[in-house]
Design a protein around this motif. Sequence first.
Motif, PDB file in Angstrom:
ATOM      1  N   GLY A 106       0.812  -1.212   0.000  1.00  0.00           N
ATOM      2  CA  GLY A 106       0.000   0.000   0.000  1.00  0.00           C
ATOM      3  C   GLY A 106       0.846   1.262   0.000  1.00  0.00           C
ATOM      4  N   ILE A 107       1.906   1.262   0.804  1.00  0.00           N
ATOM      5  CA  ILE A 107       2.815   2.409   0.854  1.00  0.00           C
ATOM      6  C   ILE A 107       3.509   2.600  -0.492  1.00  0.00           C
ATOM      7  CG2 ILE A 107       4.947   3.287   1.887  1.00  0.00           C
ATOM      8  CD1 ILE A 107       4.050   1.881   4.502  1.00  0.00           C
ATOM      9  N   MET A 108       3.934   1.493  -1.091  1.00  0.00           N
ATOM     10  CA  MET A 108       4.566   1.577  -2.413  1.00  0.00           C
ATOM     11  C   MET A 108       3.585   2.107  -3.454  1.00  0.00           C
ATOM     12  SD  MET A 108       6.686  -2.040  -2.346  1.00  0.00           S
ATOM     13  CE  MET A 108       7.095  -1.947  -4.099  1.00  0.00           C
ATOM     14  N   GLY A 109       2.330   1.674  -3.342  1.00  0.00           N
ATOM     15  CA  GLY A 109       1.311   2.154  -4.275  1.00  0.00           C
ATOM     16  C   GLY A 109       1.065   3.649  -4.137  1.00  0.00           C
ATOM     17  N   MET A 110       1.018   4.138  -2.894  1.00  0.00           N
ATOM     18  CA  MET A 110       0.812   5.571  -2.668  1.00  0.00           C
ATOM     19  C   MET A 110       2.007   6.379  -3.165  1.00  0.00           C
ATOM     20  SD  MET A 110      -2.185   6.002  -1.488  1.00  0.00           S
ATOM     21  CE  MET A 110      -2.103   7.692  -0.918  1.00  0.00           C
ATOM     22  N   TYR A 111       3.210   5.838  -2.967  1.00  0.00           N
ATOM     23  CA  TYR A 111       4.423   6.514  -3.470  1.00  0.00           C
ATOM     24  C   TYR A 111       4.372   6.620  -4.996  1.00  0.00           C
ATOM     25  CZ  TYR A 111       9.326   7.414  -4.550  1.00  0.00           C
ATOM     26  OH  TYR A 111      10.488   7.956  -5.049  1.00  0.00           O
ATOM     27  N   ASP A 112       3.982   5.535  -5.628  1.00  0.00           N
ATOM     28  CA  ASP A 112       3.898   5.520  -7.087  1.00  0.00           C
ATOM     29  C   ASP A 112       2.828   6.484  -7.577  1.00  0.00           C
ATOM     30  OD1 ASP A 112       4.608   4.004  -9.716  1.00  0.00           O
ATOM     31  OD2 ASP A 112       2.413   3.940  -9.638  1.00  0.00           O
ATOM     32  N   PHE A 113       1.688   6.519  -6.886  1.00  0.00           N
ATOM     33  CA  PHE A 113       0.590   7.418  -7.250  1.00  0.00           C
ATOM     34  C   PHE A 113       1.036   8.869  -7.137  1.00  0.00           C
ATOM     35  CE2 PHE A 113      -3.682   9.289  -5.785  1.00  0.00           C
ATOM     36  CZ  PHE A 113      -4.056   9.601  -7.090  1.00  0.00           C
ATOM     37  N   ASN A 114       1.754   9.202  -6.057  1.00  0.00           N
ATOM     38  CA  ASN A 114       2.239  10.571  -5.875  1.00  0.00           C
ATOM     39  C   ASN A 114       3.264  10.937  -6.939  1.00  0.00           C
ATOM     40  OD1 ASN A 114       2.366  13.028  -4.077  1.00  0.00           O
ATOM     41  ND2 ASN A 114       4.507  12.402  -4.004  1.00  0.00           N
ATOM     42  N   ALA A 115       4.113   9.965  -7.318  1.00  0.00           N
ATOM     43  CA  ALA A 115       5.107  10.219  -8.370  1.00  0.00           C
ATOM     44  C   ALA A 115       4.407  10.506  -9.699  1.00  0.00           C
ATOM     45  CB  ALA A 115       6.042   9.021  -8.509  1.00  0.00           C
ATOM     46  N   TRP A 116       3.309   9.765  -9.957  1.00  0.00           N
ATOM     47  CA  TRP A 116       2.561  10.009 -11.190  1.00  0.00           C
ATOM     48  C   TRP A 116       1.912  11.389 -11.158  1.00  0.00           C
ATOM     49  CZ3 TRP A 116      -2.850  10.608 -11.819  1.00  0.00           C
ATOM     50  CH2 TRP A 116      -3.249  10.737 -13.153  1.00  0.00           C
ATOM     51  N   LEU A 117       1.343  11.776 -10.025  1.00  0.00           N
ATOM     52  CA  LEU A 117       0.735  13.103  -9.907  1.00  0.00           C
ATOM     53  C   LEU A 117       1.776  14.195 -10.119  1.00  0.00           C
ATOM     54  CD1 LEU A 117      -1.638  12.675  -6.812  1.00  0.00           C
ATOM     55  CD2 LEU A 117      -2.307  12.843  -9.214  1.00  0.00           C
ATOM     56  N   THR A 118       2.985  13.981  -9.583  1.00  0.00           N
ATOM     57  CA  THR A 118       4.065  14.963  -9.732  1.00  0.00           C
ATOM     58  C   THR A 118       4.450  15.111 -11.198  1.00  0.00           C
ATOM     59  OG1 THR A 118       4.920  14.455  -7.526  1.00  0.00           O
ATOM     60  CG2 THR A 118       6.418  15.549  -9.060  1.00  0.00           C
ATOM     61  N   SER A 119       4.619  13.996 -11.880  1.00  0.00           N
ATOM     62  CA  SER A 119       4.961  14.036 -13.302  1.00  0.00           C
ATOM     63  C   SER A 119       3.829  14.662 -14.113  1.00  0.00           C
ATOM     64  CB  SER A 119       5.247  12.617 -13.803  1.00  0.00           C
ATOM     65  OG  SER A 119       5.442  12.597 -15.204  1.00  0.00           O
ATOM     66  N   TYR A 120       2.606  14.283 -13.775  1.00  0.00           N
ATOM     67  CA  TYR A 120       1.431  14.776 -14.493  1.00  0.00           C
ATOM     68  C   TYR A 120       1.298  16.293 -14.374  1.00  0.00           C
ATOM     69  CZ  TYR A 120      -3.590  15.145 -15.628  1.00  0.00           C
ATOM     70  OH  TYR A 120      -4.800  15.491 -16.159  1.00  0.00           O
ATOM     71  N   GLY A 121       1.627  16.828 -13.193  1.00  0.00           N
ATOM     72  CA  GLY A 121       1.445  18.263 -12.967  1.00  0.00           C
ATOM     73  C   GLY A 121       2.645  19.121 -13.292  1.00  0.00           C
ATOM     74  N   ASN A 122       3.810  18.507 -13.481  1.00  0.00           N
ATOM     75  CA  ASN A 122       5.030  19.284 -13.707  1.00  0.00           C
ATOM     76  C   ASN A 122       5.606  19.155 -15.115  1.00  0.00           C
ATOM     77  OD1 ASN A 122       6.134  20.454 -10.903  1.00  0.00           O
ATOM     78  ND2 ASN A 122       5.182  18.470 -10.520  1.00  0.00           N
ATOM     79  N   ASP A 123       5.345  18.032 -15.766  1.00  0.00           N
ATOM     80  CA  ASP A 123       5.894  17.806 -17.105  1.00  0.00           C
ATOM     81  C   ASP A 123       4.973  18.452 -18.138  1.00  0.00           C
ATOM     82  OD1 ASP A 123       7.322  16.961 -19.248  1.00  0.00           O
ATOM     83  OD2 ASP A 123       6.710  14.849 -19.115  1.00  0.00           O
ATOM     84  N   LEU A 124       5.167  19.752 -18.358  1.00  0.00           N
ATOM     85  CA  LEU A 124       4.276  20.531 -19.210  1.00  0.00           C
ATOM     86  C   LEU A 124       4.872  20.741 -20.602  1.00  0.00           C
ATOM     87  CD1 LEU A 124       3.285  23.311 -16.624  1.00  0.00           C
ATOM     88  CD2 LEU A 124       2.124  21.133 -17.067  1.00  0.00           C
ATOM     89  N   ASP A 125       4.002  20.870 -21.565  1.00  0.00           N
ATOM     90  CA  ASP A 125       4.410  21.151 -22.939  1.00  0.00           C
ATOM     91  C   ASP A 125       4.920  22.596 -23.011  1.00  0.00           C
ATOM     92  OD1 ASP A 125       4.691  21.598 -25.629  1.00  0.00           O
ATOM     93  OD2 ASP A 125       2.682  20.925 -26.186  1.00  0.00           O
TER      94      ASP A 125
END
Length: 210
Positions: free
Chosen positions: A120-139
């Motif tokens: 569960g902790i690994m899943g939350m870490y992965d989810f947060n990493a995806w949110l970070t990439s999703y919100g920061n990797d802009l065109d």
Amino acid sequence: MKKSGIIMCIGSLLLLGLFAFPLWNIMLGAPQYPIPLGMNIYIDGIQGVEEFDIQNIDGLNHYIGMKTIPKPEEMWEFRVFPLVIGAMAAIGLLLGVLRFMGKISYKWFLGWFIVMAVLGIMGMYDFNAWLTSYGNDLDPHAIMKITLPDGTPMTYKPPLLGFQKMLNFDVTSLPSTGAYMMFFGMLLTVIAFFLGKKESVVSKNKGNNK
């Protein structure tokens, strides 16, 4: 032994709720959207709360250079997570049945819980990493380029948990039905562990009194 085994079985089976109900929910509200836009995140994909929510969110994101909401085939997590949850539910059920039959110690329940908690902790870490990439990797060629007062580009990472203000949007990110079923199921496995411990003490005392 029987009670702890039954509770372990019930707790493990509650994980299967993740196949029917969303794990997480993200809502975006703004004055121009009296009915907020929303995403339900399942273990095997992302769906809009309403029919056209994903399409509308992607339309908004296009202007600020954010990527489109990923489809199931675009993220390995949506292939792996169902296998992991299915395997943990099956293992937990097996442990419960074996305990019911008096074949194993209650201590196995704690081992299952620890493995599930780590996952569960690994899943939350992965989810947060995806949110970070999703919100920061802009065109860099996005139509709108909004900067902070210090001149750095604004990022749009949704909160992992809770509320955040983004421009004129109120963004809320919270666990959903599937997550609550999983949390309650894990709690039941802890209860099964302590009940199993109590059962073992009672059984041992009865043996000593014979």
